[in-house]
Enzyme design. Structure first.
Site, short mmCIF file in Angstrom:
data_model
loop_
_atom_site.label_atom_id
_atom_site.label_comp_id
_atom_site.label_asym_id
_atom_site.label_seq_id
_atom_site.Cartn_x
_atom_site.Cartn_y
_atom_site.Cartn_z
N TYR A 128 40.63 14.07 15.66
CA TYR A 128 39.87 13.52 14.83
C TYR A 128 38.58 12.85 15.58
CZ TYR A 128 43.38 14.81 11.53
OH TYR A 128 44.51 15.29 10.59
N TRP A 137 36.54 7.83 10.50
CA TRP A 137 37.23 8.11 9.24
C TRP A 137 37.33 6.94 8.19
CZ3 TRP A 137 37.50 12.25 12.14
CH2 TRP A 137 37.41 13.56 11.36
N TRP A 162 39.03 5.60 5.35
CA TRP A 162 40.23 4.50 5.16
C TRP A 162 40.96 4.25 6.44
CZ3 TRP A 162 45.38 5.72 2.49
CH2 TRP A 162 45.76 7.13 2.71
N ASP A 163 40.95 5.24 7.48
CA ASP A 163 41.39 5.01 8.83
C ASP A 163 41.00 3.66 9.42
OD1 ASP A 163 41.62 7.90 8.18
OD2 ASP A 163 42.59 7.93 10.25
N TYR A 216 34.85 20.48 16.03
CA TYR A 216 35.45 19.91 14.62
C TYR A 216 34.78 20.55 13.45
CZ TYR A 216 37.44 17.05 10.97
OH TYR A 216 38.08 16.70 9.88
N GLY A 227 43.10 11.34 0.48
CA GLY A 227 43.33 10.75 1.83
C GLY A 227 44.77 11.57 1.92
N ASP A 283 45.76 14.95 1.78
CA ASP A 283 44.91 16.31 1.95
C ASP A 283 45.60 17.40 1.28
OD1 ASP A 283 43.48 14.21 3.45
OD2 ASP A 283 42.72 15.72 4.96
N ARG A 287 49.95 22.54 9.60
CA ARG A 287 48.54 22.48 8.74
C ARG A 287 48.42 23.53 7.65
NH1 ARG A 287 45.92 18.27 10.88
NH2 ARG A 287 43.94 19.20 10.10
N TRP A 343 51.50 16.25 4.72
CA TRP A 343 51.58 15.72 3.19
C TRP A 343 52.44 16.34 2.29
CZ3 TRP A 343 50.12 11.02 2.73
CH2 TRP A 343 49.12 10.39 3.56
N GLU A 346 50.89 11.10 14.21
CA GLU A 346 50.18 10.99 12.76
C GLU A 346 51.33 10.93 11.93
OE1 GLU A 346 47.65 14.20 12.49
OE2 GLU A 346 46.49 13.70 10.73
C1 GLC Z 1 43.95 13.57 7.75
C2 GLC Z 1 44.50 12.72 6.69
C3 GLC Z 1 43.27 11.70 6.14
C4 GLC Z 1 43.16 11.13 7.44
C5 GLC Z 1 42.43 11.78 8.31
C6 GLC Z 1 42.08 11.20 9.64
O1 GLC Z 1 42.70 14.34 7.16
O2 GLC Z 1 44.88 13.43 5.68
O3 GLC Z 1 44.06 10.88 5.12
O4 GLC Z 1 42.06 10.04 6.75
O5 GLC Z 1 43.31 12.73 8.69
O6 GLC Z 1 43.49 10.38 10.30
#
Ligand code: GLC
Length: 443
Positions: free
Chosen positions: A30, A34, A36-37, A83, A169, A171, A206, A362, A405
């Site tokens: 990633y 991001w 909420w991260d 990405y 979040g 996903d 995934r 998830w 993660e």
């Molecule tokens: C994944 C998670 C998401 C998070 C992102 C970056 O997509 O599901 O909640 O914000 O990764 O860590």
């Protein structure tokens, strides 16, 4: 690993993912910022780099759209092409509300920022920068909440919707499966795309291509609607009032109300939103049948009655009665020791459900930031032993396997496993570990 070693590794990981004014969740998987991260990362930095904590939030909110929408990804580094969906795919360039010089996605993520600001204000040393930061950020968070209530709550009931699973979040939660399966697509409906996530992480961990086609299709709906929440409410086949998203909104409203009172800023509007939201949350999202909070599928007109981690976050929002909180605490206790096998707390999906998958994104694994939310929620209701358990289970997992993660929740497989899942050297894993260590000491 002893406490100091975990803390040292957590700090080094956060610093390794720091890009000068913001963090990436994980360098390889990633490579952008991001939404909420960043909130959790700011909480982690607040313990040893107050300046980075403030910069993290500032760089995120600099990408806020003029209508208050806070994008889920900020593509700071345009040289990173590996990405998907990348910046071009989101097609946000012609959106007049987007800040012109910043590249962003077009959807949002859970509203953690109010309670993050409250924690930073309690924790950061007094300084003129801190005061300026507060007065800069507070109105922006209010604008974000105002946007959610204006654009994502068409009948004004106090619950906001998401129109893409990524906005929750969580996903790839099985919660979204029935609603995604209802979407019938022909090949012409799906814009051409090429995934990259499953070439970097193990494809078994995934999402499937069935899901991914629908993710891409829903982005396309957002794009065609100019990312306008009111149009999306009329046109999207996927509209969910997510229990966790709304619980975090309620907790962040509460934080804004507390901060407004402390610093003499007007919060009458927030008080009104909050009253409606708490009432609607309690009257609409609780399931008597499965004794937990559920997300509501607005298109099907029904609760998604599957026991899942998002509903447990209601405790963090603080609206449940003591009886409902007790049912949720019992559920977590049962997962820890009352099932056919013991689980690390807290599996992201119910292990006895047919859709449970202990390895998959998830669909079962333990997620660090979720343990943080649940631990704080349980503490709020006086379940301190269980709250500590959520913290120490996570600390043990990352001590054993590293700062991944997410993690396999099956405790009796612990000796056979050698690592966690998804990305490694993960930012929010490190951030919440630091915060939980601060509260609970070594595992
Ligand atoms: C994944 C998670 C998401 C998070 C992102 C970056 O997509 O599901 O909640 O914000 O990764 O860590």
């Amino acid at each position: 690993m002893i406490r100091d070693e975990i803390a040292g590794k957590a700090k080094a990981t956060l610093l390794g993912n720091w890009k000068g004014s913001y963090s990436v969740p994980s360098n390889r998987l990633y490579p952008f910022q991001w939404n909420w991260d960043s909130g959790f990362v700011a909480i982690g930095f607040s313990l040893f780099r107050p300046d980075f904590a403030m910069a993290e939030m500032r760089s995120l909110f600099e990408a806020q759209w003029s209508n208050g929408m806070l994008p889920h990804i900020v593509f700071h580094d345009v040289t990173k092409k590996d990405y998907f969906p990348n910046y071009e795919f989101w097609g946000t360039d012609n959106i007049p509300e987007k800040p012109p010089s910043i590249r962003t996605s077009g959807i949002t993520q859970p509203p953690v920022h109010g309670f993050v600001l409250e924690i930073l204000m309690e924790r950061l040393p007094e300084s003129t920068e801190k005061t300026a930061f507060f007065h800069w950020l507070f109105p922006r968070i209010k604008a974000l909440h105002a946007n959610l209530y204006a654009d994502r709550d068409p009948s004004g009931e106090g619950l906001v919707f998401i129109y893409h699973p990524w906005e929750t979040g969580r996903d790839n939660s099985p919660l979204w499966t029935p609603a995604l399966q209802r979407i019938q697509l022909t090949p012409q409906d799906i814009p051409p795309y090429r995934r990259i996530d499953n070439t970097i992480a193990n494809p078994e961990e995934r999402p499937t291509s069935f899901d991914y086609d629908r993710y891409v299709y829903l982005i396309d709906i957002g794009k065609k609607c100019g990312y306008d929440g009111k149009r999306i409410a009329r046109e999207s086949p996927f509209l969910i009032q997510d229990a966790m998203f709304n619980a975090l909104l309620i907790r962040s409203n509460e934080a804004l109300i507390n901060l407004g009172k402390t610093y003499g800023l007007p919060v009458d509007d927030v008080v009104q939103w909050q009253q409606k939201s708490k009432t609607a949350f309690e009257s609409k999202l609780w399931s008597d049948r499965i004794q937990t909070y559920c997300s509501y599928d607005m298109v099907a007109g029904e609760l998604i009655e599957m026991p899942e981690i998002g509903g447990l976050c209601a405790l963090f929002g603080g609206s449940p009665t003591c009886d409902r909180a007790a049912a949720i605490a019992r559920y977590m206790e049962e997962l820890a020791s009352g099932r056919s096998q013991p689980y690390w707390l807290c599996p992201s999906f119910d292990p006895d459900h047919a859709l449970f998958n202990p390895k998959k994104y998830w669909q079962g694994p333990v997620w660090p930031q979720m343990n943080w939310l649940l631990s704080k929620g349980l503490h709020r209701y006086g379940y301190d032993v269980l709250a500590a358990r959520l913290a120490t289970d996570l600390l043990e997992l990352l001590e054993q396997y590293g700062f991944y993660e997410y993690f396999d929740p099956r405790k009796n497989l612990s000796d056979q496993l050698t690592k966690g899942y998804g990305g490694g050297d993960f930012s929010w894993t490190s951030a919440v570990a630091l915060d939980l260590l601060d509260a609970y000491g070594s595992a």
